[in-house]
Every structure is written in C-alpha cells, then in structure tokens.
Scaffold this motif. Sequence first.
Motif, PDB file in Angstrom:
ATOM      1  N   PRO A  27       0.807  -1.232   0.000  1.00  0.00           N
ATOM      2  CA  PRO A  27       0.000   0.000   0.000  1.00  0.00           C
ATOM      3  C   PRO A  27       0.839   1.280   0.000  1.00  0.00           C
ATOM      4  O   PRO A  27       0.498   2.239  -0.688  1.00  0.00           O
ATOM      5  N   PHE A  28       1.934   1.340   0.789  1.00  0.00           N
ATOM      6  CA  PHE A  28       2.798   2.524   0.780  1.00  0.00           C
ATOM      7  C   PHE A  28       3.262   2.830  -0.644  1.00  0.00           C
ATOM      8  O   PHE A  28       3.236   3.975  -1.105  1.00  0.00           O
ATOM      9  N   THR A  29       3.731   1.781  -1.337  1.00  0.00           N
ATOM     10  CA  THR A  29       4.329   1.955  -2.657  1.00  0.00           C
ATOM     11  C   THR A  29       3.290   2.212  -3.729  1.00  0.00           C
ATOM     12  O   THR A  29       3.575   2.878  -4.732  1.00  0.00           O
ATOM     13  N   ASP A  30       2.073   1.698  -3.564  1.00  0.00           N
ATOM     14  CA  ASP A  30       1.004   1.949  -4.530  1.00  0.00           C
ATOM     15  C   ASP A  30       0.349   3.317  -4.311  1.00  0.00           C
ATOM     16  O   ASP A  30       0.035   4.018  -5.276  1.00  0.00           O
ATOM     17  N   TRP A  31       0.134   3.704  -3.066  1.00  0.00           N
ATOM     18  CA  TRP A  31      -0.539   4.981  -2.782  1.00  0.00           C
ATOM     19  C   TRP A  31       0.298   6.179  -3.226  1.00  0.00           C
ATOM     20  O   TRP A  31      -0.173   7.045  -3.937  1.00  0.00           O
ATOM     21  N   TRP A  32       1.530   6.229  -2.734  1.00  0.00           N
ATOM     22  CA  TRP A  32       2.355   7.424  -2.912  1.00  0.00           C
ATOM     23  C   TRP A  32       3.416   7.287  -3.998  1.00  0.00           C
ATOM     24  O   TRP A  32       4.120   8.242  -4.283  1.00  0.00           O
ATOM     25  N   GLY A  33       3.548   6.112  -4.568  1.00  0.00           N
ATOM     26  CA  GLY A  33       4.518   5.936  -5.637  1.00  0.00           C
ATOM     27  C   GLY A  33       5.774   5.238  -5.162  1.00  0.00           C
ATOM     28  O   GLY A  33       6.016   5.067  -3.958  1.00  0.00           O
ATOM     29  N   ARG A  34       6.568   4.826  -6.135  1.00  0.00           N
ATOM     30  CA  ARG A  34       7.782   4.051  -5.819  1.00  0.00           C
ATOM     31  C   ARG A  34       8.816   4.893  -5.061  1.00  0.00           C
ATOM     32  O   ARG A  34       9.437   4.425  -4.104  1.00  0.00           O
ATOM     33  N   ARG A  35       9.015   6.126  -5.473  1.00  0.00           N
ATOM     34  CA  ARG A  35      10.078   6.915  -4.824  1.00  0.00           C
ATOM     35  C   ARG A  35       9.694   7.299  -3.397  1.00  0.00           C
ATOM     36  O   ARG A  35      10.549   7.292  -2.503  1.00  0.00           O
ATOM     37  N   TRP A  36       8.406   7.607  -3.136  1.00  0.00           N
ATOM     38  CA  TRP A  36       8.016   7.922  -1.763  1.00  0.00           C
ATOM     39  C   TRP A  36       7.974   6.659  -0.906  1.00  0.00           C
ATOM     40  O   TRP A  36       8.150   6.731   0.313  1.00  0.00           O
ATOM     41  N   TRP A  48       3.714   4.005 -12.929  1.00  0.00           N
ATOM     42  CA  TRP A  48       2.893   4.496 -11.824  1.00  0.00           C
ATOM     43  C   TRP A  48       2.127   5.748 -12.245  1.00  0.00           C
ATOM     44  O   TRP A  48       0.957   5.910 -11.899  1.00  0.00           O
ATOM     45  N   LEU A  49       2.770   6.608 -13.013  1.00  0.00           N
ATOM     46  CA  LEU A  49       2.105   7.827 -13.472  1.00  0.00           C
ATOM     47  C   LEU A  49       0.919   7.498 -14.380  1.00  0.00           C
ATOM     48  O   LEU A  49      -0.161   8.091 -14.256  1.00  0.00           O
ATOM     49  N   ILE A  50       1.096   6.545 -15.291  1.00  0.00           N
ATOM     50  CA  ILE A  50       0.006   6.165 -16.184  1.00  0.00           C
ATOM     51  C   ILE A  50      -1.140   5.544 -15.391  1.00  0.00           C
ATOM     52  O   ILE A  50      -2.321   5.801 -15.658  1.00  0.00           O
ATOM     53  N   SER A  51      -0.798   4.745 -14.383  1.00  0.00           N
ATOM     54  CA  SER A  51      -1.852   4.120 -13.579  1.00  0.00           C
ATOM     55  C   SER A  51      -2.649   5.146 -12.792  1.00  0.00           C
ATOM     56  O   SER A  51      -3.766   4.874 -12.353  1.00  0.00           O
ATOM     57  N   ARG A  64      -1.724  10.141 -15.290  1.00  0.00           N
ATOM     58  CA  ARG A  64      -0.816  11.271 -15.521  1.00  0.00           C
ATOM     59  C   ARG A  64       0.044  10.950 -16.741  1.00  0.00           C
ATOM     60  O   ARG A  64       1.256  10.807 -16.659  1.00  0.00           O
ATOM     61  N   HIS A  65      -0.605  10.829 -17.894  1.00  0.00           N
ATOM     62  CA  HIS A  65       0.029  10.337 -19.111  1.00  0.00           C
ATOM     63  C   HIS A  65       1.117  11.281 -19.633  1.00  0.00           C
ATOM     64  O   HIS A  65       2.160  10.816 -20.102  1.00  0.00           O
ATOM     65  N   GLU A  66       0.848  12.568 -19.590  1.00  0.00           N
ATOM     66  CA  GLU A  66       1.809  13.511 -20.150  1.00  0.00           C
ATOM     67  C   GLU A  66       3.133  13.468 -19.393  1.00  0.00           C
ATOM     68  O   GLU A  66       4.216  13.490 -19.996  1.00  0.00           O
ATOM     69  N   GLU A  67       3.074  13.380 -18.062  1.00  0.00           N
ATOM     70  CA  GLU A  67       4.300  13.268 -17.267  1.00  0.00           C
ATOM     71  C   GLU A  67       5.051  11.986 -17.598  1.00  0.00           C
ATOM     72  O   GLU A  67       6.280  11.989 -17.703  1.00  0.00           O
ATOM     73  N   ALA A  68       4.294  10.890 -17.763  1.00  0.00           N
ATOM     74  CA  ALA A  68       4.928   9.608 -18.105  1.00  0.00           C
ATOM     75  C   ALA A  68       5.631   9.704 -19.451  1.00  0.00           C
ATOM     76  O   ALA A  68       6.766   9.233 -19.602  1.00  0.00           O
ATOM     77  N   ASN A 121       2.555   2.585 -25.648  1.00  0.00           N
ATOM     78  CA  ASN A 121       1.342   1.908 -26.112  1.00  0.00           C
ATOM     79  C   ASN A 121       1.083   0.614 -25.344  1.00  0.00           C
ATOM     80  O   ASN A 121      -0.072   0.279 -25.050  1.00  0.00           O
ATOM     81  N   GLU A 122       2.151  -0.103 -25.008  1.00  0.00           N
ATOM     82  CA  GLU A 122       1.973  -1.324 -24.221  1.00  0.00           C
ATOM     83  C   GLU A 122       1.472  -1.000 -22.822  1.00  0.00           C
ATOM     84  O   GLU A 122       0.620  -1.706 -22.276  1.00  0.00           O
ATOM     85  N   MET A 123       2.002   0.065 -22.230  1.00  0.00           N
ATOM     86  CA  MET A 123       1.532   0.468 -20.905  1.00  0.00           C
ATOM     87  C   MET A 123       0.059   0.859 -20.934  1.00  0.00           C
ATOM     88  O   MET A 123      -0.708   0.512 -20.028  1.00  0.00           O
ATOM     89  N   ILE A 124      -0.342   1.578 -21.974  1.00  0.00           N
ATOM     90  CA  ILE A 124      -1.741   1.992 -22.100  1.00  0.00           C
ATOM     91  C   ILE A 124      -2.655   0.769 -22.160  1.00  0.00           C
ATOM     92  O   ILE A 124      -3.723   0.729 -21.548  1.00  0.00           O
ATOM     93  N   ARG A 125      -2.230  -0.254 -22.900  1.00  0.00           N
ATOM     94  CA  ARG A 125      -3.050  -1.464 -23.042  1.00  0.00           C
ATOM     95  C   ARG A 125      -3.121  -2.269 -21.760  1.00  0.00           C
ATOM     96  O   ARG A 125      -4.147  -2.870 -21.435  1.00  0.00           O
ATOM     97  N   GLU A 126      -2.012  -2.319 -21.027  1.00  0.00           N
ATOM     98  CA  GLU A 126      -1.902  -3.254 -19.906  1.00  0.00           C
ATOM     99  C   GLU A 126      -2.237  -2.650 -18.547  1.00  0.00           C
ATOM    100  O   GLU A 126      -2.651  -3.352 -17.631  1.00  0.00           O
ATOM    101  N   ILE A 127      -2.039  -1.346 -18.384  1.00  0.00           N
ATOM    102  CA  ILE A 127      -2.198  -0.717 -17.069  1.00  0.00           C
ATOM    103  C   ILE A 127      -3.542  -0.016 -16.989  1.00  0.00           C
ATOM    104  O   ILE A 127      -3.899   0.764 -17.865  1.00  0.00           O
ATOM    105  N   THR A 128      -4.276  -0.289 -15.944  1.00  0.00           N
ATOM    106  CA  THR A 128      -5.579   0.354 -15.755  1.00  0.00           C
ATOM    107  C   THR A 128      -5.483   1.413 -14.655  1.00  0.00           C
ATOM    108  O   THR A 128      -4.585   1.389 -13.813  1.00  0.00           O
TER     109      THR A 128
END
Length: 535
Positions: free
Chosen positions: A110-119, A236-239, A242-246, A269-276
């Motif tokens: 949950p820590f890594t999913d909520w706030w991201g990998r770096r946080w 993580w950004l796409i999920s 936040r597509h433009e940052e990714a 394109n692969e990330m767009i297809r696979e990540i919701t």
Amino acid sequence: MSEVKTAPNVPAYQPGQGKKEVVANVLLADALAQAKPNPWTARMFKLYFFLLIAFLNSCINGYDGSLMGGINAMKTYQSYFNMKDVGSSTGLVFSIYTIGNIVGSFFCGPFTDWWGRRWGMFIGASIIILGTCIQAPSTSKAMFIGGRFILGFGVATCATAGPSYVAEMAHPAWRGTITGLYNTFWFVGGVPASWVLWGTEGIKGDLSWRLPIWLQAVASGGVIIGCLFCPETPRWLISNDRHEEALEIMTEFYGEGDRESPIVQLTYNEMIREITTEGSDKRWWDYRDLFNSSSSWWRMFCVIGMAFFGQWAGNGAISYFLPVLLKAVGVESPKTQLLYNAILNLISFVMSTIGARFTDRLGRRPVLLIATALFVIEWSIVTALTATYGREDNTNENGSRAAIAFIYLFGITYSFAYTPLQALYPVECLSFETRAKGMGMYNLFVNIAAFFNTYAIPVAWERVQWRFYYLYIAWNIFQVIFIYFFFVETKGRTLEEINEIFDAPYPKKKSLEKHVVVITEHGAAEKYFGLETHA
C-alpha cells in the motif's frame, strides 16, 4: 524453412540483408534496432544516477546481513548482552529483524502503490533510521531487539519500492542487466560492513559493535535525500492517469528527447493497453488479483518459489553464520573469521556483478538450473570434508582448507546466479497492478524462509552440527526439479509483454518460444515464427 511472415510495423525480410538473431519478442527487437539506444549518453547517466539511489535500498539489507554475522562473533557484544554465538537467544536477536520484515510486508505494498515508488523508498529509509537510533545506543537486550524489529519493518518497504522502481525506470534494452545489478548492491553494503567489523574488532569497549550499527544510517540517509530528486516511474504515473508526465520521462530517458522514438512509442502503447487506472493497486486491501486465476497462481509459483529458493539454498548459513561454519573446520580466531567473511563478500560482489550481465545473455532459467545443480555437488563435498576434517583432533590443515574452499565456491556460485535474480525475477513475473503487493508477498515469504535461517540454524547447529548440511543437499535437488517444470523464461521481453507468457495454458512452454529475425538498418525483419528452444 517456413514462409516469411511479418508482425505489425515490422519490415519484411529481404534475402541477403542484415544479421540473423534469435529473439523472444519481434516488436521489441524491431524498436531497439530502429532506435539504436546508446548506454553512454548524458541522459542515460542521469538515469543511472536515479537508479543508483534506488540501489542504495539493497545496500541497507546487505549491510545488516554482514553486520550481525560479524557482531555476533565479537566478545564485547557477547559480554555486554550475555550472548553466545549460537543458541536460542542468538536466534531471537537475528530473527526479530525478520519478524519486523514480515509485519512490514503487509504495509509496503500500500505505501508503494498509494504514494509511488520513490516515496515508498523515502518512507522505508526513514523507518530504518529510526530503528538505528534505537538499536545503536541500546542499553538492554530488549531495547536492542526493539531496534532490530523497527529496522526489519523499514527494510520491507525499501525491498518492495526499490526493485520496483529500478525495473520500471530502467531502459527496456538493459532492464535485465540493470535490475539484476540492484541486488548486487547487497554487497556494496555487505563489503563495507564486514571490513568495518574487521577494523573495529580491535577497539576496546562497546564502541567496537556500536559504531558499525550507527553506520547503518549512511545508506538510508542517501535514499532519503536522493529520492527527492528522482522522477516517478512512467508506469505508476500512467496508472494514476498522468500520461503527459509519463511520456515526458520516457521521451527523456528512452528516446533521447525524441517523443516519436520507436522504443518510446512501443513502451507507451503497451503500458496503455496493460495498465488500468482502476486496478487492484488502487485498493490497499485487495490482494485477490494475486490468486484469482490460473495465470495469477503461476506467477505466484515463480515469485514464492524464488523467495524460498533464494533463502534455503544454503546462503543463510553463509550470510549469518560463516564464523560458525569456519569454526567447524578449525578456524578459531574471531579476527580471522571476520577476515574470511570480508574476503568472501568482496569476491561475491564481483561475481554477482558479472552474473547480472549474464542474465540477459544466458537467460534466467539456464542460470538458475545450472547453479542449483552445482549447489548439490558443492554441499555434498562440504559435508564430506567437514565430517572428515572438522573434528577437534584433526591435524590435516589441507583438508580444512579444502572445506573452506568449497564453502567459498558455494558463495561464489550463489552470487553469480541467485543474487542478481532475487530482485529481477519476481518483479518481472508480476503485472503492474500486482507488482507492489506481489513484491510485498515475495518479501513476506523471503522472511518466512529467513526466519528459519536466523532462528532454526543456530538452534539446530548447536544440536547436530555439520549434519545440518544434509538438508541443503536434499532441498537443492527439489529446487532443480521445481525450476525445470514451473519457472518461465523472461529474457528479451518488456514487462508488459511478459503478461502474454502467463496468459498461455502452459506458461513455461510459451516462455521458451523464440523467433528468428534479421536485423537490418530499417529494423528487425521476422524470418521464422515459433522456433522453440528448451532450457
């Protein structure tokens, strides 16, 4: 020879052109052939700096792995807390770190999913510094044990966020090598720890063991400061929509500033297809995706298998109790034991670094199968030599040296094969939505296995001595069989393409399918389909 076929966007093969290669995925080979990535550009070195910050998470764990094995041999430490080098009290001190890690495994996802990998890295490193500030100045065994519990809790988050960050940020062309290098930094922590211990062993008083513990905060401090400058991973950004940052991050580090680079477009394109944006990673309590389908179960077979195999091959005894093993073959001096430990850590670092490069050349399965088969041979020889030359009345120094040599050989083999893959392989086997929680589960099972190492080994050794090696021989035989039938090959695919393997009826067989392509100046032209290899 089959007829020439092409995949979408892949140029047709023209006879007499290009260089023939065997690849796992044609589209990735085509994108890399067109993009021609260079690992030595300024942008790549900037990316390496960010990845290096994540590598420090591995240093933290390596430092403690060597730290407690050496401190446990120090007379000043034993005298202060009334400890022995083996026994139930020693087992508790070692295993409480593992218990903290197990508890932390339920929070790290949950820590890594909520706030991201770096946080996630920031949170884990902060908890580790807190644990160090309790353990180092401790005046009682209870305080010392409490500090180790908090340390273990923090390491669980670092061990989830760190490798996830590396695998998701690394350039697709070198993901295997770079993510494999992550775990080799265990020795960047372990080597200084062992040499610090060797140097402080001669200090009179409690500073001999307190100073090495204080230095544990160095790598954690590096993570806390460094991750503030790191970008978040594109996945993580796409999920989080936040597509433009990714795209900006992928353009910077994958496309050398070119948004239309084939490798940028392929991975995006692969990330767009696979990540919701509504996956289970958004629900902290939802672990169902780890076990709700046959493909999920197969992923977990590989992940949990790697967790146990990476701990029970015999490395637990080497990491934590090498001085005890050396004493069994006649090396009595604590300073000499620490010197042997320091030398082995240095050699292991070199071999694990070399092994990280070969994971992409040889593949994951062949490396694991060959190394594990060698473990059976090496532990059999160590058992025979220790039984023959490990007696107190033994005067054959050559026999004792031979036993030490094969203990070293096991450590070298393990470092070459398992050390790079312990972080790389489970990350690859998990989809994005389950990666953080799946790595938390991986960390949970690693520590369940490590608990056996840190608590059971000193207790069992006190009773059966070297006969404990027989368990390693039997277990490594089982590992060879399990790896052969269940472990998939992930070499040569993007993280998203690996999902296709687990969607197949028999993932192991699917993972061994290869394609022959011809690399030309225009890209990768597919010449044959479905060339299957076996490993």
